[in-house]
Motif scaffolding. Sequence first.
Motif: not given
Length: 252
Positions: A52, A154, A188, A192
């Motif tokens: 990420k 993801g 993303n 993160l």
Amino acid sequence: MLEVTVEVLLLLIAAGFLAGFVDAIAGGGGLITLPVLIIAGANPVTALATNKIQAIFGAGTAALSYARGGHVNLREQWKSALIAGVASIAGALLISYLPTDFIRIFLPILLIGIAIFFATKKGLGDQDRVRRMTPAMFAVTMVPLCGAYDGLLGPGAGSFYMLAFVSLAGYGVLKATAHTKLLNLASNSGALLAFAFVAEPWWITGLIMGVAQIFGARLGAVLAQRIGARLIKPLLVMTSLILAIKLLWDMV
């Protein structure tokens, strides 16, 4: 302190550049970077978190390039980006509670379906098509669904964003790619943020890979804007199929 040796870092830099290039055009950059990070010694959660970090640079570079080309209006899309970011935070925090193994079983089927759709659907070009969902409805349904998946697992998130934009929002392929990169950046970033609290990312390695992602993404975005659907569609089909095959292989 660097988390890997210099030799391994060079491999990761090359992977970051290639991933940035592919991801800026059709998504699927994680197909390249995640396996390399695991080979480099990262455990799966650390690999996801580190991925990420570097992916933010690539998605951000691509989104900015598409915005400069007039394919996405950042001011108009900030609400959707915020929704994607918040949804991805929720997805990342729920990774220990939701049945991710059950979700993984259906992912290859969905990805193969996406590949077939883009390979066989006639009239898919860079021109906008009939809209089947209002922008507001799209923002409160498809955006959080794709964003939450991006935080939870993801791989394939870009393909799901693309399918939604083309089939429901009526966007042309190039415009859909541009908007996908913006939402990828947001999801993303959200993921993160969550991983920073629940995982141990390789920050230095991820940042160095991110620099390589910038150069790869710039090149990919430029080519995509010059060639359009003739480049994006085949690469999207290929990356979706490769990801589906990899997921099936991992189940064996």
